[in-house]
Write an enzyme that holds these catalytic residues in place. Sequence first.
Site, PDB file in Angstrom:
ATOM      1  N   ASP A  40     -32.141 -45.892  88.469  1.00  0.00           N
ATOM      2  CA  ASP A  40     -31.583 -47.345  88.384  1.00  0.00           C
ATOM      3  C   ASP A  40     -31.662 -47.551  86.787  1.00  0.00           C
ATOM      4  OD1 ASP A  40     -31.498 -49.876  90.433  1.00  0.00           O
ATOM      5  OD2 ASP A  40     -31.330 -50.431  88.120  1.00  0.00           O
ATOM      6  N   VAL A  66     -26.003 -45.142  84.456  1.00  0.00           N
ATOM      7  CA  VAL A  66     -24.976 -44.294  85.162  1.00  0.00           C
ATOM      8  C   VAL A  66     -23.649 -44.095  84.314  1.00  0.00           C
ATOM      9  CG1 VAL A  66     -25.809 -44.571  87.449  1.00  0.00           C
ATOM     10  CG2 VAL A  66     -23.824 -45.960  86.639  1.00  0.00           C
ATOM     11  N   TYR A 157     -13.838 -56.521  89.962  1.00  0.00           N
ATOM     12  CA  TYR A 157     -14.524 -56.015  90.977  1.00  0.00           C
ATOM     13  C   TYR A 157     -13.670 -55.304  92.036  1.00  0.00           C
ATOM     14  CZ  TYR A 157     -18.320 -55.636  94.334  1.00  0.00           C
ATOM     15  OH  TYR A 157     -19.350 -55.122  95.255  1.00  0.00           O
TER      16      TYR A 157
HETATM   17  P1  NAD Z   1     -28.177 -55.382  93.503  1.00  0.00           P
HETATM   18  O1  NAD Z   1     -27.695 -56.034  92.336  1.00  0.00           O
HETATM   19  O2  NAD Z   1     -29.406 -55.827  94.371  1.00  0.00           O
HETATM   20  O3  NAD Z   1     -28.641 -53.808  93.007  1.00  0.00           O
HETATM   21  C1  NAD Z   1     -27.524 -53.153  92.217  1.00  0.00           C
HETATM   22  C2  NAD Z   1     -28.549 -52.209  91.436  1.00  0.00           C
HETATM   23  O4  NAD Z   1     -27.533 -51.285  90.564  1.00  0.00           O
HETATM   24  C3  NAD Z   1     -29.421 -52.827  90.453  1.00  0.00           C
HETATM   25  O5  NAD Z   1     -30.730 -52.487  90.624  1.00  0.00           O
HETATM   26  C4  NAD Z   1     -28.846 -52.756  89.290  1.00  0.00           C
HETATM   27  O6  NAD Z   1     -29.748 -52.439  88.215  1.00  0.00           O
HETATM   28  C5  NAD Z   1     -28.166 -51.370  89.273  1.00  0.00           C
HETATM   29  N1  NAD Z   1     -27.277 -51.233  88.278  1.00  0.00           N
HETATM   30  C6  NAD Z   1     -26.399 -51.886  87.620  1.00  0.00           C
HETATM   31  N2  NAD Z   1     -25.657 -51.188  86.582  1.00  0.00           N
HETATM   32  C7  NAD Z   1     -26.346 -49.898  86.135  1.00  0.00           C
HETATM   33  C8  NAD Z   1     -26.077 -48.830  85.684  1.00  0.00           C
HETATM   34  N3  NAD Z   1     -25.043 -49.068  84.634  1.00  0.00           N
HETATM   35  N4  NAD Z   1     -26.881 -47.882  85.811  1.00  0.00           N
HETATM   36  C9  NAD Z   1     -27.565 -47.794  86.736  1.00  0.00           C
HETATM   37  N5  NAD Z   1     -27.933 -48.972  87.621  1.00  0.00           N
HETATM   38  C10 NAD Z   1     -27.103 -50.118  87.537  1.00  0.00           C
HETATM   39  O7  NAD Z   1     -26.827 -55.135  94.347  1.00  0.00           O
HETATM   40  P2  NAD Z   1     -26.441 -54.629  95.975  1.00  0.00           P
HETATM   41  O8  NAD Z   1     -26.042 -56.047  96.442  1.00  0.00           O
HETATM   42  O9  NAD Z   1     -27.356 -53.714  96.447  1.00  0.00           O
HETATM   43  O10 NAD Z   1     -25.183 -53.667  95.481  1.00  0.00           O
HETATM   44  C11 NAD Z   1     -25.326 -52.138  95.591  1.00  0.00           C
HETATM   45  C12 NAD Z   1     -23.798 -51.798  95.628  1.00  0.00           C
HETATM   46  O11 NAD Z   1     -23.329 -52.341  96.843  1.00  0.00           O
HETATM   47  C13 NAD Z   1     -22.944 -52.152  94.645  1.00  0.00           C
HETATM   48  O12 NAD Z   1     -22.120 -51.222  94.081  1.00  0.00           O
HETATM   49  C14 NAD Z   1     -22.198 -53.309  95.116  1.00  0.00           C
HETATM   50  O13 NAD Z   1     -20.936 -53.393  94.455  1.00  0.00           O
HETATM   51  C15 NAD Z   1     -22.087 -53.007  96.467  1.00  0.00           C
HETATM   52  N6  NAD Z   1     -21.711 -53.903  97.448  1.00  0.00           N
HETATM   53  C16 NAD Z   1     -22.708 -55.060  97.791  1.00  0.00           C
HETATM   54  C17 NAD Z   1     -22.236 -55.938  98.604  1.00  0.00           C
HETATM   55  C18 NAD Z   1     -23.202 -57.258  98.781  1.00  0.00           C
HETATM   56  O14 NAD Z   1     -22.573 -58.169  99.473  1.00  0.00           O
HETATM   57  N7  NAD Z   1     -24.299 -57.226  98.178  1.00  0.00           N
HETATM   58  C19 NAD Z   1     -21.240 -55.938  99.344  1.00  0.00           C
HETATM   59  C20 NAD Z   1     -20.284 -54.850  99.175  1.00  0.00           C
HETATM   60  C21 NAD Z   1     -20.568 -53.904  98.206  1.00  0.00           C
END
Ligand code: NAD
Length: 259
Positions: A40, A66, A157
């Site tokens: 992360d 990343v 997004y």
């Molecule tokens: P979250 O914010 O809890 O976790 C996302 C993590 O990604 C964080 O720990 C953040 O530090 C890390 N991150 C962000 N930018 C980064 C980078 N440049 N390099 C490395 N790490 C990085 O969010 P989540 O809800 O667990 O989301 C995870 C994935 O699921 C994302 O791609 C999000 O778009 C997708 N998603 C989430 C939902 C939802 O409702 N939560 C729905 C559909 C898709």
Amino acid sequence: MADRKGGGGSAAIVTGAGSGIGRATGALLLSRGWQVAFVDRDAKGLEEIAAQNAGNARVLVRTLDVTDEPAVVALVADIAAAFGRLDGVVNSAGIAADKHVFDTSAELFRRVLDVIVVGTFLVGREAARHMAKSGGGAIVNVASVSGLRGSKGRSAYGASKGAVINLTQVMANDLAPHGIRVNAVAPGPVETPMVKSLHTAADRALYARHTPMRRYADPNEIASVIHFLLDESQSSFVTGEIVAVDGGYRGAGIIVDPA
Ligand code: NAD
């Protein structure tokens, strides 16, 4: 052969693993016998994971942005060397952006695409180089229903997740000859820190109205589908597929009122 890929001893990298879906996925893979590199950008969640797994040789914890290509190349190589193998990758790193199209700057648009599209591409490409050398593996990208439908306020997004969906299909095609399967999950709303900071009460009411199951997912409900797609013993002929995990949101027309 000591084990089937996806069984005990297999090794995975999970990005965005300090929080939410990535963190739940890393924990599930660990519980199923995988070796897991939790990766992360943000050190805070990783510190908790490191403390919870102190002394566990199956766990690596590393900070990485990343979008930083040289850092991705070096870290994926380090992790593959440390585990002695690489069998799976989960691209869960992501950032949210929820703004009307008039309020979306080019800078924001580029930032979202950089993390979600370029980051997913870079980590997948580098991991695939290592997996190709050792007989294959699987990549699972975390897309979104926002990449399948035109959700309000999701120009950056939604475009990024649409791109991840096509990237998944292209990489599945390019990497099949190397024994690497590439799939994506497309979650609806999931109770994670991302959503807690973003969704208002009005957003929650809207989602509930358009989702037959009338609730948000628990991160573990996404993690279990990711595990299925990583595990060769369960999904060996599935590639280039986008699996919605959304309580019926994508497929629904007129929704029956709750009883
Ligand atoms: P979250 O914010 O809890 O976790 C996302 C993590 O990604 C964080 O720990 C953040 O530090 C890390 N991150 C962000 N930018 C980064 C980078 N440049 N390099 C490395 N790490 C990085 O969010 P989540 O809800 O667990 O989301 C995870 C994935 O699921 C994302 O791609 C999000 O778009 C997708 N998603 C989430 C939902 C939802 O409702 N939560 C729905 C559909 C898709």
